[in-house]
Write a protein that holds these residues in place. Structure first.
Motif, PDB file in Angstrom:
ATOM      1  N   THR A 143     -17.545  -6.790  42.290  1.00 24.95           N
ATOM      2  CA  THR A 143     -17.924  -5.791  41.290  1.00 24.95           C
ATOM      3  C   THR A 143     -16.958  -4.611  41.253  1.00 24.95           C
ATOM      4  N   TYR A 144     -15.962  -4.583  42.132  1.00 25.81           N
ATOM      5  CA  TYR A 144     -15.068  -3.433  42.256  1.00 25.81           C
ATOM      6  C   TYR A 144     -13.966  -3.457  41.189  1.00 25.81           C
ATOM      7  N   SER A 145     -13.498  -2.283  40.832  1.00 22.18           N
ATOM      8  CA  SER A 145     -12.310  -2.159  39.987  1.00 22.18           C
ATOM      9  C   SER A 145     -11.069  -2.407  40.837  1.00 22.18           C
ATOM     10  N   GLY A 146      -9.923  -2.536  40.161  1.00 20.63           N
ATOM     11  CA  GLY A 146      -8.680  -2.749  40.892  1.00 20.63           C
ATOM     12  C   GLY A 146      -8.371  -1.612  41.842  1.00 20.63           C
ATOM     13  N   GLY A 147      -8.601  -0.369  41.402  1.00 20.54           N
ATOM     14  CA  GLY A 147      -8.337   0.781  42.259  1.00 20.54           C
ATOM     15  C   GLY A 147      -9.252   0.810  43.471  1.00 20.54           C
ATOM     16  N   MET A 148     -10.528   0.448  43.290  1.00 23.88           N
ATOM     17  CA  MET A 148     -11.477   0.409  44.402  1.00 23.88           C
ATOM     18  C   MET A 148     -11.074  -0.648  45.425  1.00 23.88           C
ATOM     19  N   LYS A 149     -10.651  -1.812  44.944  1.00 21.86           N
ATOM     20  CA  LYS A 149     -10.210  -2.873  45.853  1.00 21.86           C
ATOM     21  C   LYS A 149      -8.993  -2.418  46.656  1.00 21.86           C
ATOM     22  N   ARG A 150      -8.076  -1.750  45.959  1.00 27.04           N
ATOM     23  CA  ARG A 150      -6.869  -1.313  46.651  1.00 27.04           C
ATOM     24  C   ARG A 150      -7.200  -0.285  47.730  1.00 27.04           C
ATOM     25  N   ARG A 151      -8.097   0.653  47.442  1.00 24.62           N
ATOM     26  CA  ARG A 151      -8.454   1.670  48.437  1.00 24.62           C
ATOM     27  C   ARG A 151      -9.220   1.051  49.606  1.00 24.62           C
ATOM     28  N   LEU A 152     -10.082   0.062  49.324  1.00 23.92           N
ATOM     29  CA  LEU A 152     -10.790  -0.610  50.402  1.00 23.92           C
ATOM     30  C   LEU A 152      -9.812  -1.380  51.284  1.00 23.92           C
ATOM     31  N   ASP A 153      -8.859  -2.068  50.672  1.00 24.62           N
ATOM     32  CA  ASP A 153      -7.853  -2.815  51.429  1.00 24.62           C
ATOM     33  C   ASP A 153      -7.051  -1.874  52.318  1.00 24.62           C
ATOM     34  N   LEU A 154      -6.709  -0.702  51.774  1.00 26.14           N
ATOM     35  CA  LEU A 154      -5.981   0.304  52.536  1.00 26.14           C
ATOM     36  C   LEU A 154      -6.819   0.779  53.717  1.00 26.14           C
ATOM     37  N   ALA A 155      -8.101   1.053  53.473  1.00 26.29           N
ATOM     38  CA  ALA A 155      -8.987   1.507  54.549  1.00 26.29           C
ATOM     39  C   ALA A 155      -9.138   0.439  55.624  1.00 26.29           C
ATOM     40  N   ALA A 156      -9.246  -0.819  55.207  1.00 28.65           N
ATOM     41  CA  ALA A 156      -9.398  -1.911  56.176  1.00 28.65           C
ATOM     42  C   ALA A 156      -8.165  -2.049  57.061  1.00 28.65           C
ATOM     43  N   SER A 157      -7.001  -1.788  56.497  1.00 30.63           N
ATOM     44  CA  SER A 157      -5.763  -1.905  57.273  1.00 30.63           C
ATOM     45  C   SER A 157      -5.630  -0.800  58.313  1.00 30.63           C
ATOM     46  N   LEU A 158      -6.471   0.241  58.207  1.00 30.11           N
ATOM     47  CA  LEU A 158      -6.415   1.369  59.140  1.00 30.11           C
ATOM     48  C   LEU A 158      -7.550   1.350  60.157  1.00 30.11           C
ATOM     49  N   ILE A 159      -8.375   0.310  60.145  1.00 30.97           N
ATOM     50  CA  ILE A 159      -9.600   0.286  60.931  1.00 30.97           C
ATOM     51  C   ILE A 159      -9.328   0.405  62.435  1.00 30.97           C
ATOM     52  N   HIS A 160      -8.176  -0.078  62.905  1.00 35.64           N
ATOM     53  CA  HIS A 160      -7.860  -0.081  64.330  1.00 35.64           C
ATOM     54  C   HIS A 160      -6.902   1.047  64.720  1.00 35.64           C
ATOM     55  N   ALA A 161      -6.804   2.069  63.862  1.00 33.12           N
ATOM     56  CA  ALA A 161      -5.949   3.241  64.126  1.00 33.12           C
ATOM     57  C   ALA A 161      -4.510   2.840  64.434  1.00 33.12           C
ATOM     58  N   PRO A 162      -3.841   2.170  63.508  1.00 36.26           N
ATOM     59  CA  PRO A 162      -2.459   1.737  63.763  1.00 36.26           C
ATOM     60  C   PRO A 162      -1.509   2.928  63.784  1.00 36.26           C
ATOM     61  N   GLU A 163      -0.369   2.719  64.436  1.00 33.46           N
ATOM     62  CA  GLU A 163       0.670   3.748  64.473  1.00 33.46           C
ATOM     63  C   GLU A 163       1.493   3.734  63.191  1.00 33.46           C
ATOM     64  N   VAL A 164       1.647   2.546  62.623  1.00 34.66           N
ATOM     65  CA  VAL A 164       2.481   2.345  61.437  1.00 34.66           C
ATOM     66  C   VAL A 164       1.695   1.514  60.430  1.00 34.66           C
ATOM     67  N   ILE A 165       1.772   1.886  59.159  1.00 35.83           N
ATOM     68  CA  ILE A 165       1.151   1.067  58.125  1.00 35.83           C
ATOM     69  C   ILE A 165       2.189   0.691  57.085  1.00 35.83           C
ATOM     70  N   PHE A 166       2.171  -0.576  56.695  1.00 38.50           N
ATOM     71  CA  PHE A 166       3.062  -1.093  55.665  1.00 38.50           C
ATOM     72  C   PHE A 166       2.255  -1.272  54.383  1.00 38.50           C
ATOM     73  N   LEU A 167       2.691  -0.619  53.331  1.00 37.23           N
ATOM     74  CA  LEU A 167       2.059  -0.735  52.025  1.00 37.23           C
ATOM     75  C   LEU A 167       3.069  -1.377  51.075  1.00 37.23           C
ATOM     76  N   ASP A 168       2.804  -2.624  50.710  1.00 40.34           N
ATOM     77  CA  ASP A 168       3.739  -3.375  49.880  1.00 40.34           C
ATOM     78  C   ASP A 168       3.301  -3.280  48.420  1.00 40.34           C
ATOM     79  N   GLU A 169       3.954  -2.397  47.671  1.00 36.88           N
ATOM     80  CA  GLU A 169       3.657  -2.164  46.254  1.00 36.88           C
ATOM     81  C   GLU A 169       2.153  -1.959  46.031  1.00 36.88           C
ATOM     82  N   PRO A 170       1.592  -0.923  46.648  1.00 35.78           N
ATOM     83  CA  PRO A 170       0.131  -0.761  46.647  1.00 35.78           C
ATOM     84  C   PRO A 170      -0.479  -0.446  45.289  1.00 35.78           C
TER      85      PRO A 170
END
Length: 335
Positions: A143-170
């Motif tokens: 039910t999410y919009s494209g922007g909502m999916k992108r922000r959720l994906d971004l949040a999920a990639s940070l769940i383990h407190a990484p030192e570095v995050i790679f965003l490929d054409e977000p």
């Protein structure tokens, strides 16, 4: 995997002579780069330039053909497991199960990284705040919009407190409002959480707005590196864009180079660009010189330099032309 013995380098990412081949095709051709801890590093280039392939090597998803790279202090080829637990990755296509809710996806991600129950709850709460999608966190992702999916994906990639995050054409494919929201989230995770961000993009304005430093990629090679201000200043204080018929471009470039005050002239597919310290003062002289040489532009425009002018100066063509060339190459041999 414990991160208690994590190496904490001043350099978050570095690569030396990085090469990745696919058969006879060289996608990454001797990339050298260094990304400092805590910065947003923009990797700018058209589709087909090698951005995503470079990211996949740095994320240990592809092995380098030659050269070396280290991320968060560890060699991507020799210690891929150490790298993976210290990074977050959000690729072009959000890897989300649309049958799950946003909260379920965040919980699953936390469990996959082995977070303890107490840590998991805190991390999920922080990720929900970062995703900023309100009560929809308990709705199915379908039910999410494209922007909502992108922000959720971004949040999920940070769940383990990484030192570095790679965003490929977000923000590829997002509308302007959603793109601005993602920009804000990238700034926030960098400034508030101190995460080093490696951002690939084909959008000039995105790199200009977000990145502390930028590397511009073309045909698998880095052609320019520096801060956005440094790169644009390297072109000149002003640029004069001369739109021309293709048959006049070569002659116009010769004439423009002879005009006093022209610091640099680049011939492109659609015309000529003149770099100068005084665009307002030079445009009249340039127009007269072209007219005297029987060259008649369809338009002359003065403006401040952009990153596209940097790309043009480094490669001889603009980003849009590079996009077209990449598309043509991708469709070669198709019926």
């Amino acid at each position: 995997m414990s991160k208690s013995n994590s190496v904490v380098p001043e350099t978050a990412i570095e690569a030396h002579g990085l090469i990745r081949d696919f058969g006879a095709k060289r996608a990454v051709d001797g990339v050298d780069l260094r990304v400092h801890q805590g910065e947003i590093f923009g990797f700018l280039g058209p589709n087909g330039a090698g951005k995503s392939t470079t990211v996949r090597v740095l994320c240990t998803l592809l092995a380098p053909t030659a050269g070396s790279a280290r991320v968060a202090g560890y060699d991507v080829a020799k210690n891929p497991g150490e790298v993976r637990v210290r990074i977050g990755v959000a690729m072009q296509e959000a890897a989300l199960d649309e049958k799950q809710t946003g909260r379920e996806i965040l919980d699953l991600q936390a469990r996959l990284y082995g977070l303890r129950p107490a840590d998991r709850a805190a991390s999920i709460s922080q990720a929900i705040d970062l995703a900023d999608i309100g009560d929809a966190i308990d709705d199915r992702v379908s039910t999410y919009s494209g922007g909502m999916k992108r922000r959720l994906d971004l949040a999920a990639s940070l769940i383990h407190a990484p030192e570095v995050i790679f965003l490929d054409e977000p923000t590829t494919g997002l509308d302007p409002v959603s793109r601005a929201q993602v920009w804000e989230e990238v700034r926030r995770l960098n400034s508030e959480l101190g995460v080093t961000v490696f951002l690939t993009t084909q959008y000039l304005e995105e790199a200009d707005a977000l990145a502390d430093r930028i590397a511009i990629l073309a045909d698998g090679r880095i052609v320019e590196q520096g801060t956005p201000v440094e790169l644009k200043r390297g072109v000149g204080a002003d640029v004069i864009v001369v739109d021309l018929e293709p048959s006049d471009i070569s002659r116009a470039a010769e004439v423009a180079a002879s005009v006093p005050g022209a610091d640099g002239v680049t011939a492109g597919r659609l015309g000529v660009t003149i770099a100068t310290s005084d665009g307002a003062g030079l445009i009249g002289a340039a127009a007269v010189a072209l007219a005297n040489a029987d060259v008649h532009p369809t338009a002359l425009t003065v403006r401040t330099p952009t990153l596209d002018d940097v790309f043009l100066q480094a490669t001889g063509y603009r980003m849009a032309v590079a996009e077209e060339a990449a598309a043509d190459e991708a469709t070669k041999g198709t019926p």
